[in-house]
Motif scaffolding. Structure first.
Motif, PDB file in Angstrom:
ATOM      1  N   UNK A  34     -16.452  11.509  56.718  1.00 25.58           N
ATOM      2  CA  UNK A  34     -17.178  11.120  55.509  1.00 25.58           C
ATOM      3  C   UNK A  34     -17.109  12.270  54.502  1.00 25.58           C
ATOM      4  N   UNK A  71     -19.318   1.663  55.966  1.00 24.96           N
ATOM      5  CA  UNK A  71     -20.649   2.258  56.013  1.00 24.96           C
ATOM      6  C   UNK A  71     -21.149   2.217  57.452  1.00 24.96           C
ATOM      7  N   UNK A  77     -29.166   8.016  58.552  1.00 20.15           N
ATOM      8  CA  UNK A  77     -28.758   7.745  57.164  1.00 20.15           C
ATOM      9  C   UNK A  77     -27.440   6.992  57.158  1.00 20.15           C
ATOM     10  N   UNK A  78     -27.286   6.160  56.153  1.00 18.74           N
ATOM     11  CA  UNK A  78     -26.015   5.441  56.008  1.00 18.74           C
ATOM     12  C   UNK A  78     -24.984   6.356  55.371  1.00 18.74           C
ATOM     13  N   UNK A  79     -23.816   6.442  56.027  1.00 17.41           N
ATOM     14  CA  UNK A  79     -22.746   7.286  55.495  1.00 17.41           C
ATOM     15  C   UNK A  79     -21.485   6.433  55.361  1.00 17.41           C
ATOM     16  N   UNK A  80     -20.686   6.807  54.371  1.00 12.99           N
ATOM     17  CA  UNK A  80     -19.445   6.041  54.169  1.00 12.99           C
ATOM     18  C   UNK A  80     -18.309   6.839  54.797  1.00 12.99           C
TER      19      UNK A  80
END
Lengths: 113, 325
Positions: A34, A71, A77-80
């Motif tokens: 990411x 995602x 936490x949401x991470x891309x």
């Protein structure tokens, strides 16, 4: 060095880096990462890139079909996460060959007296 | 991290992002900022203070510049030199489009209600409006180019956080005033034929409106002079406050004159609907009364500002510089 020359040098440096950064990003994304860790790893390898430059670059490469993203939740936490697409792998292979060819040519030109 | 600090920053960036990707980009940016905060916090072995959090936002960058990098098309406005760059261009187009649409809709409604006279000067007004919006964005671009780091992470949506010198007039404010008064003057000029015939149906404007039209036009034209002077003499604060107070008093006088000389609309022929006419005049009376009250408050505020300015000047008895410590 005068201010004018310094400005010219800075612009030329930016031009030189721009192409290298795209290649470096594609190469690093042979494994999934990411944005924050990607920027950090490039910095540790000597190719510092500002996140505010990196993220738009990642989106552009994705819009061109060279990257895919997803995602996912990590550490609450949401991470891309990004990685190379099949098309991206093909392009990277060709770009690396081009890079090596350019490098060899430039070495010869620079060594010539 | 202080959620309000992060939220305000992300909102500021979001304003300038391409519409289709706003939520996605903001979420990614939020994660990036929080990752930086966590990394620095882990390095220091403690939570970050608010100034340290602000420093991280400063490192991320000016919201306008950060958002601008996500725009795929590098469109701009240039006449030889660049007036509006790719960072501000999307917002400029949005503001221009919406405002021009509102003007055209407004004029169309006026055309329907008031007849052909309402269309007079529309093209000139549209051109003036286009010039005004372009001028405002050109100034904003100039500030952004010259001072990209002059912004406050605590208030990222406000104009560049230059320390405000109370003795100096803001050039940006003067340009905005010039644009507003120029627009107002053009609009008033376009109304010069109004009142010479029926307003709508059997209604006609009373003579009082023709009587104040000339002075109002002159007052609006005269209002262009102070901001023009202050544009070149930003330190003439006394001049600005004095002329502003004079304009307020003149405006107050005009409004008072209108209020004293009702009725404000009459009928071409003796009233068949006198009751409706009385109601309409009452509405106009209340509107003028409210305008009078607002004008009176404005006079008091500007008089206070002028008094405060004179008292602050060095050499004036009672000013801070006169007080011995």
């Amino acid at each position: 060095m005068t201010n004018e020359l310094t400005e010219i040098l800075e612009n030329l440096r930016l031009e030189l880096r721009r192409g290298c950064l795209t290649l470096a990003v594609l190469a690093r994304l042979r494994s999934e990462q990411y944005g924050y860790t990607l920027a950090k790893s490039l910095g540790e390898l000597g190719l510092a890139i500002d996140e505010s430059t990196l993220y738009p670059l990642l989106r552009r490469l994705e819009s061109q079909g060279l990257l895919v993203s997803q995602w996912r939740a990590e550490n609450k936490r949401n991470k891309r996460f990004y990685r190379l697409s099949p098309a991206g792998e093909q392009i990277l292979a060709q770009l690396l060959a081009e890079w090596q060819s350019l490098n060899a040519a430039l070495d010869q030109i620079v060594m010539e007296k | 991290m202080n959620p309000k600090l992060l939220d305000n920053y992300l909102k500021a960036v979001k304003t300038f992002l391409p519409r289709s990707q706003q939520d996605d980009i903001v979420q990614e940016l939020s994660d990036d900022i929080l990752s930086r905060v966590e990394a620095q916090s882990a390095q220091l072995g403690r939570p970050l203070t608010e100034p340290e959090q602000e420093a991280i936002l400063k490192q991320v960058g000016n919201p306008v510049l950060v958002a601008g990098r996500y725009h795929p098309n590098h469109q701009r406005v240039a006449f030889g030199v660049e007036l509006i760059g790719p960072m501000l261009f999307p917002l400029y187009i949005r503001v221009l489009g919406i405002s021009l649409a509102l003007i055209v809709v407004g004029r169309t409604i006026a055309l329907f209600l008031l007849g052909e006279g309402a269309a007079t000067g529309l093209l000139l007004f549209l051109v003036a409006h286009f010039a005004a919006v372009t001028a405002i964005f050109t100034v904003a671009q100039f500030q952004l180019t010259r001072h990209p780091d002059r912004w406050d992470p605590r208030h990222p949506t406000t104009a560049p956080a230059a320390p405000k010198d109370p003795g100096v007039v803001s050039r940006v404010e003067m340009i905005v005033e010039l644009v507003i008064y120029a627009g107002l003057l053009l609009w008033l000029w376009s109304l010069r034929g109004l009142g010479q015939g029926p307003l709508v149906g059997e209604l006609v404007l009373s003579p009082v409106w023709r009587q104040v039209y000339g002075p109002l036009l002159v007052l609006t034209a005269a209002s262009l002079v102070p901001p023009l002077v202050n544009l070149f003499q930003p330190r003439w604060m006394g001049f600005r406050l004095t002329t502003r107070l004079m304009a307020d008093l003149a405006w107050l006088g005009l409004v008072g004159y209108v209020l004293q000389n009702g009725p404000w609309v009459t009928l071409v022929q003796p009233p068949a609907a006198a009751q409706n006419l009385a109601g309409l005049n009452q509405i106009i009376q209340y509107s003028v009364l409210i305008t009078l009250a607002a004008s009176a408050i404005q006079v008091l505020v500007d008089a206070y500002r002028l008094l405060r300015h004179w008292l602050r000047r060095p050499g004036v008895a009672g000013s801070p510089s006169q007080i011995a410590y």
